[in-house]
Design a protein around this motif. Sequence first.
Motif, PDB file in Angstrom:
ATOM      1  N   GLY A 423       0.416  -1.403   0.483  1.00 11.32           N
ATOM      2  CA  GLY A 423       0.161   0.183  -0.074  1.00 11.32           C
ATOM      3  C   GLY A 423       0.809   1.038  -0.004  1.00 11.32           C
ATOM      4  O   GLY A 423       0.317   2.211   0.189  1.00 11.32           O
ATOM      5  N   LYS A 424       2.061   0.980   0.012  1.00 13.78           N
ATOM      6  CA  LYS A 424       3.496   1.906   0.043  1.00 13.78           C
ATOM      7  C   LYS A 424       3.352   2.427  -0.631  1.00 13.78           C
ATOM      8  O   LYS A 424       3.318   1.504  -2.152  1.00 13.78           O
ATOM      9  CB  LYS A 424       4.054   1.599   1.279  1.00 13.78           C
ATOM     10  N   THR A 425       3.869   4.361  -1.515  1.00 14.30           N
ATOM     11  CA  THR A 425       3.821   4.543  -3.129  1.00 14.30           C
ATOM     12  C   THR A 425       4.912   4.998  -2.902  1.00 14.30           C
ATOM     13  O   THR A 425       5.553   5.613  -2.017  1.00 14.30           O
ATOM     14  CB  THR A 425       3.049   5.486  -3.587  1.00 14.30           C
ATOM     15  N   ILE A 426       5.983   4.745  -3.557  1.00 10.66           N
ATOM     16  CA  ILE A 426       7.621   5.907  -4.066  1.00 10.66           C
ATOM     17  C   ILE A 426       7.312   6.020  -5.210  1.00 10.66           C
ATOM     18  O   ILE A 426       7.024   5.513  -6.427  1.00 10.66           O
ATOM     19  CB  ILE A 426       8.651   4.593  -4.252  1.00 10.66           C
ATOM     20  N   THR A 427       8.545   7.136  -5.740  1.00 14.17           N
ATOM     21  CA  THR A 427       8.225   8.174  -6.536  1.00 14.17           C
ATOM     22  C   THR A 427       9.354   8.318  -6.737  1.00 14.17           C
ATOM     23  O   THR A 427      10.801   8.187  -6.406  1.00 14.17           O
ATOM     24  CB  THR A 427       7.359   9.315  -6.670  1.00 14.17           C
ATOM     25  N   THR A 428       9.619   8.377  -8.714  1.00 10.91           N
ATOM     26  CA  THR A 428      10.996   8.498  -9.364  1.00 10.91           C
ATOM     27  C   THR A 428      11.238  10.400  -9.131  1.00 10.91           C
ATOM     28  O   THR A 428      10.252  10.656  -8.632  1.00 10.91           O
ATOM     29  CB  THR A 428      10.574   8.536 -10.959  1.00 10.91           C
ATOM     30  N   GLU A 429      12.406  10.520 -10.035  1.00 11.22           N
ATOM     31  CA  GLU A 429      12.775  11.909  -9.546  1.00 11.22           C
ATOM     32  C   GLU A 429      11.830  13.025 -10.249  1.00 11.22           C
ATOM     33  O   GLU A 429      12.019  13.954 -10.133  1.00 11.22           O
ATOM     34  CB  GLU A 429      14.371  12.255 -10.109  1.00 11.22           C
ATOM     35  N   ASN A 430      11.465  12.180 -11.065  1.00  9.24           N
ATOM     36  CA  ASN A 430      10.192  12.192 -12.566  1.00  9.24           C
ATOM     37  C   ASN A 430       9.338  12.466 -11.494  1.00  9.24           C
ATOM     38  O   ASN A 430       8.067  12.507 -12.380  1.00  9.24           O
ATOM     39  CB  ASN A 430      10.463  12.758 -13.553  1.00  9.24           C
ATOM     40  N   ASN A 431       8.733  12.168 -10.878  1.00 10.35           N
ATOM     41  CA  ASN A 431       7.635  12.375 -10.142  1.00 10.35           C
ATOM     42  C   ASN A 431       6.289  11.269 -10.187  1.00 10.35           C
ATOM     43  O   ASN A 431       5.203  11.500 -10.325  1.00 10.35           O
ATOM     44  CB  ASN A 431       6.600  13.689  -9.493  1.00 10.35           C
ATOM     45  N   THR A 432       6.954  10.038 -11.205  1.00  6.25           N
ATOM     46  CA  THR A 432       6.595   8.344 -11.211  1.00  6.25           C
ATOM     47  C   THR A 432       6.553   7.716 -10.375  1.00  6.25           C
ATOM     48  O   THR A 432       7.019   7.208  -9.282  1.00  6.25           O
ATOM     49  CB  THR A 432       7.308   7.835 -12.646  1.00  6.25           C
ATOM     50  N   ALA A 433       4.705   7.790 -10.434  1.00  4.74           N
ATOM     51  CA  ALA A 433       4.554   7.142  -8.936  1.00  4.74           C
ATOM     52  C   ALA A 433       4.077   5.704  -9.334  1.00  4.74           C
ATOM     53  O   ALA A 433       3.211   5.516 -10.128  1.00  4.74           O
ATOM     54  CB  ALA A 433       2.784   7.351  -8.386  1.00  4.74           C
ATOM     55  N   ILE A 434       4.897   4.291  -8.108  1.00  8.15           N
ATOM     56  CA  ILE A 434       4.108   3.399  -8.044  1.00  8.15           C
ATOM     57  C   ILE A 434       3.340   2.960  -6.743  1.00  8.15           C
ATOM     58  O   ILE A 434       4.753   3.522  -6.016  1.00  8.15           O
ATOM     59  CB  ILE A 434       5.165   2.672  -8.587  1.00  8.15           C
ATOM     60  N   THR A 435       2.754   1.829  -6.572  1.00  7.43           N
ATOM     61  CA  THR A 435       2.757   1.690  -5.091  1.00  7.43           C
ATOM     62  C   THR A 435       2.416  -0.536  -5.328  1.00  7.43           C
ATOM     63  O   THR A 435       2.098  -0.395  -5.725  1.00  7.43           O
ATOM     64  CB  THR A 435       0.968   2.109  -5.253  1.00  7.43           C
ATOM     65  N   PHE A 436       3.003  -0.427  -4.084  1.00  7.08           N
ATOM     66  CA  PHE A 436       3.231  -1.361  -4.034  1.00  7.08           C
ATOM     67  C   PHE A 436       2.132  -2.484  -3.776  1.00  7.08           C
ATOM     68  O   PHE A 436       1.548  -1.910  -2.738  1.00  7.08           O
ATOM     69  CB  PHE A 436       4.105  -2.167  -2.755  1.00  7.08           C
ATOM     70  N   GLN A 437       1.684  -3.245  -4.932  1.00  8.52           N
ATOM     71  CA  GLN A 437       0.057  -4.268  -4.578  1.00  8.52           C
ATOM     72  C   GLN A 437       0.446  -5.536  -3.106  1.00  8.52           C
ATOM     73  O   GLN A 437      -0.176  -5.651  -2.313  1.00  8.52           O
ATOM     74  CB  GLN A 437      -0.171  -4.566  -5.468  1.00  8.52           C
ATOM     75  N   SER A 438       2.058  -5.629  -3.356  1.00  9.42           N
ATOM     76  CA  SER A 438       2.559  -6.663  -2.405  1.00  9.42           C
ATOM     77  C   SER A 438       3.883  -6.502  -2.502  1.00  9.42           C
ATOM     78  O   SER A 438       4.755  -6.361  -2.938  1.00  9.42           O
ATOM     79  CB  SER A 438       1.808  -7.439  -2.948  1.00  9.42           C
ATOM     80  N   PHE A 439       4.952  -7.450  -1.326  1.00 13.33           N
ATOM     81  CA  PHE A 439       6.522  -7.913  -1.500  1.00 13.33           C
ATOM     82  C   PHE A 439       5.909  -9.576  -1.039  1.00 13.33           C
ATOM     83  O   PHE A 439       5.677 -10.787  -0.970  1.00 13.33           O
ATOM     84  CB  PHE A 439       6.967  -7.461  -0.517  1.00 13.33           C
ATOM     85  N   LYS A 440       7.733 -10.207  -2.098  1.00 16.66           N
ATOM     86  CA  LYS A 440       7.585 -11.222  -1.864  1.00 16.66           C
ATOM     87  C   LYS A 440       9.595 -12.165  -1.983  1.00 16.66           C
ATOM     88  O   LYS A 440       9.433 -11.221  -1.268  1.00 16.66           O
ATOM     89  CB  LYS A 440       7.575 -11.483  -3.418  1.00 16.66           C
ATOM     90  N   LYS A 441       9.215 -12.379  -0.699  1.00 13.51           N
ATOM     91  CA  LYS A 441      10.311 -13.062  -0.031  1.00 13.51           C
ATOM     92  C   LYS A 441      11.202 -13.854  -0.993  1.00 13.51           C
ATOM     93  O   LYS A 441      11.967 -15.112  -0.182  1.00 13.51           O
ATOM     94  CB  LYS A 441      10.148 -13.325   1.579  1.00 13.51           C
TER      95      LYS A 441
END
Length: 639
Positions: A423-441
């Motif tokens: 559910g967390k969102t990270i952005t690139t230097e040009n403000n392109t945003a992607i949100t994590f739908q899940s994670f895998k170990k």
Amino acid sequence: MTLFSLARKNIARNFSQYFLYIASMVFSIVIYFTFVTLKYSDTIAEKTASSQKLDSLMSGAAVILIFFVAIFIAYSNSFFMKKRKKEVALYALLGVRNRQIGFMLFFENLLLGLVSLGVGVVLGFLCSKGFMTILIHLMGYDVIAPFTFSGSAALNTAIVFLIIFLVTSFQGYRLIYQFKLIDLFHASKKGEAVPKPSMIVAIFGVLLIAIGYWLAMQDIYTSKVWEKVGFLMTALIILTTVIVGTFLLFHSVTDFLLAVIKKNERWLWKGLHLMTISQLLYRVRGNARTLTVIAVLSATTVTTGGAVYSLYYNTNDQVMTANPNSFMYEQMDAKTDQQISAVLSETKYDESIEALSVTFNTKEFNEALIFNSSDKRIYTVINEKTYNKLAAIQGKEKLHVNEDNAVILDIGYDKRFSPKYKGKTITTENNTAITFQSFKKQTVLNVGTVGIAVVVSNDQFKTLQEEGEVLKYRVIGVDQASIDLSKKMAKELPEEALFSSAPQDFQTGIEIVGSLLFIGSFLGLVFLAATGSIIYFKVLTEAEEDKSQYNILHKMGVSAKEMRKSIASQVFVIFFVPLAVGLLHSAIALKAFSSLLMLDLAKPVLIWMIAYTVIYGLYYILTVASYNRIITQNNRTEG
């Protein structure tokens, strides 16, 4: 007859009683000589890449062994001196001078030590090939070691153990001067001081152990107690509470349990139950210090050995998790690829993939971290198509990534101090945003080459291509991946190429953990031998005291079978109650260790505990047999 010849005859006459003591010393000398031999071994230096680390480990293990063996020999020697006090008193009554008696005991103990030293060094040399082969095998090398005799190792061993034997021999020499004649005659009837049980003390003992367990089960990283008190102080509190609590457990708690059993009169008056319980009431309390030592030694041995064996057991799984591909490297030019292809003979798969190196603003999910982290991170980004292609090859489940979403592949994820990805969102230097739908170990790329990877949709990957650096990697799977193949590939690659090798990582890990397992196993065997011997000496000392009681029972018509049953029951409690307490202590410690490393240690720890218990059980069988032999021989002699 000289004092030396008298000492020699005494040893020959009492050899059966000295045998286990000598055997334990010989075993300790063999292990010490082996460690020192391996330290000076050229074979280890030539075959392994971590010979300097191994040298340090062997030196450290040898120091621990010296310290422990010195205490064990002094402790065991005190048992023999106690048993010999009546004999010493008889010499004094017959007019033998104290100085002569002292020298006789000095020579006797020194002769035992010299015999043990000679046998130990010879056996150490004969076993050195086998021990060295075991070590090399545990470190992942298929090599048969040669016979090796190190003069330096033999001299080192001789000096160390001669000093120990001289000190313990002087302890025997002083015996005649430390006690009055009447005390020597009644020494065999004196056990450890028997404290009176107390309900308050019993409750306090259980409470101390509970506090130690509770502290051990707290998470080191998140616990407020560990944070406020400090790591070293908390660890010291755990050790203190558990050891003191264990002493109080044998001091008072077991007394109340036995007292409860004793109230069952219907059961109590069957066979020799009354005698068995009465003797246990005295012995468990009277031997509280010894039983505490046994429990703590067992816990230390099982915990250390179980932890190291667990790491060794899980090494391959950890390497495979971090390196799902046999080899992976960053492609630099076509010529290098051709050289690598020439080195490779047969492969399961050989794929070139495209990835991106993108810098993201990760401030949003860094705020909740325990440890401070930079607000910007560089992630390796691959698209869904690439992930699923490699996942199919590696036998992993396929992945579907929603538009503008991502899945992060973090094999080291730990909820205590890893980012809360979902559910967390990270952005690139040009403000392109992607949100994590899940994670895998788990991952499909080698962590040593790409680090933590992020999987995005195919369309999102095209968008990110404008902002990130495009990279190309070659992933290779080989059925029989080897160190030699890894070295050949590394030789063909330029230094700047990021190269990861599953066999190389496995070899590096197995060398370190394998050497730790070797050291831990053999130190554990020495501790186990000493532990079993201490109880053996203690129980047989008590057997000498019990001869008259069992002889009276024999004359009253009590069957040998009933007496053997009583003996087995008493010795069982003395042996296995401290073992059970030690195993419980180690189970708690290993559970904490498991939580710390986020590893499932259940299976390897269970294997280790069973192995320890089986060997420990052999000492029980030997002790019961020796006890029965003493009682049987006395009954035949006395009639």
